[in-house]
Design a protein around this motif. Structure first.
Motif, PDB file in Angstrom:
ATOM      1  N   THR A 141      12.128  64.629 -13.197  1.00  0.00           N
ATOM      2  CA  THR A 141      11.495  63.649 -13.482  1.00  0.00           C
ATOM      3  C   THR A 141      11.973  62.301 -13.960  1.00  0.00           C
ATOM      4  O   THR A 141      11.308  61.133 -14.515  1.00  0.00           O
ATOM      5  N   ALA A 142      13.311  62.346 -14.084  1.00  0.00           N
ATOM      6  CA  ALA A 142      14.100  61.072 -14.384  1.00  0.00           C
ATOM      7  C   ALA A 142      13.983  59.971 -13.199  1.00  0.00           C
ATOM      8  O   ALA A 142      13.909  60.232 -12.103  1.00  0.00           O
ATOM      9  N   GLY A 143      13.810  58.805 -13.848  1.00  0.00           N
ATOM     10  CA  GLY A 143      13.675  57.738 -13.018  1.00  0.00           C
ATOM     11  C   GLY A 143      15.368  57.062 -12.789  1.00  0.00           C
ATOM     12  O   GLY A 143      16.136  57.805 -13.203  1.00  0.00           O
ATOM     13  N   PRO A 144      15.524  55.890 -12.169  1.00  0.00           N
ATOM     14  CA  PRO A 144      16.629  55.686 -11.727  1.00  0.00           C
ATOM     15  C   PRO A 144      17.761  55.496 -13.063  1.00  0.00           C
ATOM     16  O   PRO A 144      18.932  55.879 -13.064  1.00  0.00           O
ATOM     17  N   GLY A 145      17.147  54.792 -14.055  1.00  0.00           N
ATOM     18  CA  GLY A 145      17.817  54.932 -15.376  1.00  0.00           C
ATOM     19  C   GLY A 145      18.258  56.305 -15.930  1.00  0.00           C
ATOM     20  O   GLY A 145      19.640  56.324 -16.431  1.00  0.00           O
ATOM     21  N   GLY A 146      17.442  57.085 -15.736  1.00  0.00           N
ATOM     22  CA  GLY A 146      17.967  58.404 -16.490  1.00  0.00           C
ATOM     23  C   GLY A 146      18.886  59.066 -15.364  1.00  0.00           C
ATOM     24  O   GLY A 146      19.837  59.760 -15.883  1.00  0.00           O
ATOM     25  N   TRP A 147      18.810  59.008 -14.163  1.00  0.00           N
ATOM     26  CA  TRP A 147      19.924  59.423 -13.216  1.00  0.00           C
ATOM     27  C   TRP A 147      21.185  58.712 -13.358  1.00  0.00           C
ATOM     28  O   TRP A 147      22.182  59.368 -13.370  1.00  0.00           O
ATOM     29  N   LEU A 148      21.291  57.497 -13.473  1.00  0.00           N
ATOM     30  CA  LEU A 148      22.398  56.648 -13.799  1.00  0.00           C
ATOM     31  C   LEU A 148      23.177  57.273 -15.129  1.00  0.00           C
ATOM     32  O   LEU A 148      24.267  57.363 -15.244  1.00  0.00           O
ATOM     33  N   ALA A 149      22.242  57.527 -16.210  1.00  0.00           N
ATOM     34  CA  ALA A 149      22.819  57.892 -17.302  1.00  0.00           C
ATOM     35  C   ALA A 149      23.282  59.208 -17.503  1.00  0.00           C
ATOM     36  O   ALA A 149      24.222  59.837 -17.902  1.00  0.00           O
ATOM     37  N   ALA A 150      22.499  60.348 -16.639  1.00  0.00           N
ATOM     38  CA  ALA A 150      22.996  61.659 -16.264  1.00  0.00           C
ATOM     39  C   ALA A 150      24.438  61.598 -15.388  1.00  0.00           C
ATOM     40  O   ALA A 150      25.350  62.402 -15.951  1.00  0.00           O
ATOM     41  N   LEU A 151      24.698  60.718 -14.633  1.00  0.00           N
ATOM     42  CA  LEU A 151      25.712  60.743 -13.737  1.00  0.00           C
ATOM     43  C   LEU A 151      26.839  59.784 -14.679  1.00  0.00           C
ATOM     44  O   LEU A 151      27.887  60.517 -14.857  1.00  0.00           O
ATOM     45  N   GLY A 152      26.671  59.192 -15.643  1.00  0.00           N
ATOM     46  CA  GLY A 152      27.768  58.666 -16.486  1.00  0.00           C
ATOM     47  C   GLY A 152      28.170  59.893 -17.447  1.00  0.00           C
ATOM     48  O   GLY A 152      29.277  60.023 -17.882  1.00  0.00           O
ATOM     49  N   LEU A 224      18.104  63.966 -20.203  1.00  0.00           N
ATOM     50  CA  LEU A 224      17.855  62.545 -19.336  1.00  0.00           C
ATOM     51  C   LEU A 224      17.338  63.065 -17.963  1.00  0.00           C
ATOM     52  O   LEU A 224      16.627  62.273 -17.237  1.00  0.00           O
ATOM     53  N   LEU A 225      17.458  64.077 -17.342  1.00  0.00           N
ATOM     54  CA  LEU A 225      17.081  64.607 -15.985  1.00  0.00           C
ATOM     55  C   LEU A 225      15.389  64.964 -16.220  1.00  0.00           C
ATOM     56  O   LEU A 225      14.604  64.673 -15.199  1.00  0.00           O
ATOM     57  N   MET A 226      15.042  65.444 -17.309  1.00  0.00           N
ATOM     58  CA  MET A 226      13.773  65.979 -17.281  1.00  0.00           C
ATOM     59  C   MET A 226      12.805  64.895 -17.948  1.00  0.00           C
ATOM     60  O   MET A 226      11.665  65.246 -18.209  1.00  0.00           O
ATOM     61  N   GLY A 227      13.241  63.712 -18.509  1.00  0.00           N
ATOM     62  CA  GLY A 227      12.520  62.793 -19.209  1.00  0.00           C
ATOM     63  C   GLY A 227      12.056  63.310 -20.580  1.00  0.00           C
ATOM     64  O   GLY A 227      10.965  62.546 -20.934  1.00  0.00           O
ATOM     65  N   THR A 228      12.798  64.060 -21.146  1.00  0.00           N
ATOM     66  CA  THR A 228      12.056  64.829 -22.429  1.00  0.00           C
ATOM     67  C   THR A 228      12.879  64.029 -23.845  1.00  0.00           C
ATOM     68  O   THR A 228      12.508  64.311 -24.777  1.00  0.00           O
ATOM     69  N   SER A 233      21.385  64.422 -29.889  1.00  0.00           N
ATOM     70  CA  SER A 233      22.652  65.192 -28.853  1.00  0.00           C
ATOM     71  C   SER A 233      23.223  64.086 -28.056  1.00  0.00           C
ATOM     72  O   SER A 233      24.244  64.311 -27.813  1.00  0.00           O
ATOM     73  N   GLY A 234      22.608  63.030 -27.720  1.00  0.00           N
ATOM     74  CA  GLY A 234      23.340  62.180 -26.836  1.00  0.00           C
ATOM     75  C   GLY A 234      24.604  61.543 -27.578  1.00  0.00           C
ATOM     76  O   GLY A 234      25.628  61.497 -27.117  1.00  0.00           O
ATOM     77  N   VAL A 235      24.393  61.172 -28.900  1.00  0.00           N
ATOM     78  CA  VAL A 235      25.605  60.854 -29.955  1.00  0.00           C
ATOM     79  C   VAL A 235      26.686  61.842 -29.873  1.00  0.00           C
ATOM     80  O   VAL A 235      27.851  61.719 -29.701  1.00  0.00           O
ATOM     81  N   ALA A 236      26.222  62.998 -30.073  1.00  0.00           N
ATOM     82  CA  ALA A 236      27.113  64.207 -30.380  1.00  0.00           C
ATOM     83  C   ALA A 236      27.983  64.341 -28.910  1.00  0.00           C
ATOM     84  O   ALA A 236      29.020  64.736 -28.990  1.00  0.00           O
ATOM     85  N   ALA A 237      27.167  64.383 -27.938  1.00  0.00           N
ATOM     86  CA  ALA A 237      27.877  64.627 -26.705  1.00  0.00           C
ATOM     87  C   ALA A 237      28.701  63.576 -26.192  1.00  0.00           C
ATOM     88  O   ALA A 237      29.968  63.996 -25.735  1.00  0.00           O
ATOM     89  N   VAL A 238      28.533  62.293 -26.495  1.00  0.00           N
ATOM     90  CA  VAL A 238      29.637  61.218 -26.158  1.00  0.00           C
ATOM     91  C   VAL A 238      30.932  61.394 -27.096  1.00  0.00           C
ATOM     92  O   VAL A 238      31.879  61.143 -26.871  1.00  0.00           O
ATOM     93  N   ALA A 239      30.630  61.852 -28.502  1.00  0.00           N
ATOM     94  CA  ALA A 239      31.927  61.981 -29.405  1.00  0.00           C
ATOM     95  C   ALA A 239      32.626  62.888 -28.978  1.00  0.00           C
ATOM     96  O   ALA A 239      33.617  62.796 -29.216  1.00  0.00           O
ATOM     97  N   TRP A 240      32.026  63.906 -28.572  1.00  0.00           N
ATOM     98  CA  TRP A 240      32.860  65.251 -27.993  1.00  0.00           C
ATOM     99  C   TRP A 240      33.517  64.808 -26.874  1.00  0.00           C
ATOM    100  O   TRP A 240      34.752  65.153 -26.746  1.00  0.00           O
TER     101      TRP A 240
END
Length: 262
Positions: A141-152, A224-228, A233-240
């Motif tokens: 259910t992600a919008g364009p912003g969510g897809w871009l963030a997921a791709l990043g 990001l993909l499901m809009g939830t 977790s985002g900060v931890a993911a980027v840090a890892w």
């Protein structure tokens, strides 16, 4: 021609070399993506009914598909990284790097070619897996912003694992050992929240799953993909991703510069 222009031109040549390898041997990319696709089909159609109703992750096979797709994407990335280690080890053991050394080319270009080519291969694998998931009924259910963030995020994870695999390929003495060293990367998503929520796991395994790098990455990608939402977790993911990339790059550079054939 200045040093920077020389390095960019040589790197472009090496990237072209990797792309030609992928075009000439498409079976490797298809095999790497195929492993993840087979797992997707297996978990959805063989285990999906039981896992969806019993694991607490979902309430149906369709819901379970939405739950596990981000984890399967990470397996696709890890599988592509496995190919990177093999490719680097092949170059290092078959003498091509020694021949490159006799030419007037920038030293950095050899590894740059492997990294950029592997990034493209990883993204292609993820695209194939996503396409199959969409055919099976995956409906993010992600919008364009969510897809871009997921791709990043996928790019960051791929970049980190590619550099780690480059280092593993450099440290390997044979192509066979290079094919084995990165294997834990393929299995780590199974010991995360990729297939069942971590709270359903035994205490020791739950602790490992919650604090290993794939769990925050998968949770962030799923959010990001499901809009939830991603929560913390985002900060931890980027840090890892940043930490693995930095350590792997420094390790790979040290090994490459130390090798007499480089």
């Amino acid at each position: 021609m200045n040093t920077l222009t020389h390095a960019v031109g040589d790197s472009a040549t090496m990237v072209g070399r990797q792309f030609r390898h992928m075009v000439r041997y498409p079976s490797l990319t298809l095999m790497l993506a195929g492993q993840a696709i087979v797992l997707l089909l297996l978990f959805v159609y063989v285990f999906g009914g039981a896992m969806g109703t019993g694991a607490g992750a979902a309430t149906s096979r369709a819901d379970y598909l939405e739950y596990i797709t981000p984890g399967i994407m990470m397996i696709a990335v890890a599988s592509a990284a496995l190919g990177t280690a093999i490719s680097v080890a092949t170059d290092m053991t078959e003498g091509i790097v020694a021949r490159f050394r006799t030419m007037a080319i920038a030293r950095v270009s050899v590894l740059t070619g492997h990294v950029v080519g592997s990034l493209f291969q990883a993204l292609l694998c993820v695209a194939l897996v996503t396409g199959v998931a969409l055919l099976l009924g995956f409906r993010p259910t992600a919008g364009p912003g969510g897809w871009l963030a997921a791709l990043g995020l996928v790019l960051m994870v791929s970049f980190a694992l590619v550099w780690l695999s480059v280092a593993l390929g450099l440290v390997s003495k044979t192509v066979e050992s290079a094919s084995n060293l990165p294997m834990p990367l393929v299995f780590l998503p199974f010991l995360s929240s990729g297939f069942v929520p971590t709270e359903t796991l035994p205490t020791g395994l739950r602790w490992f799953a919650e604090y290993q790098p794939f769990t925050p990455v998968i949770e962030t990608l799923r959010g990001l993909l499901m809009g939830t939402g991603t929560g913390g977790s985002g900060v931890a993911a980027v840090a890892w991703c940043a930490g693995v990339t930095l350590v792997s790059y420094l390790w790979a550079r040290k090994l490459y510069n130390r090798d007499p054939a480089a």
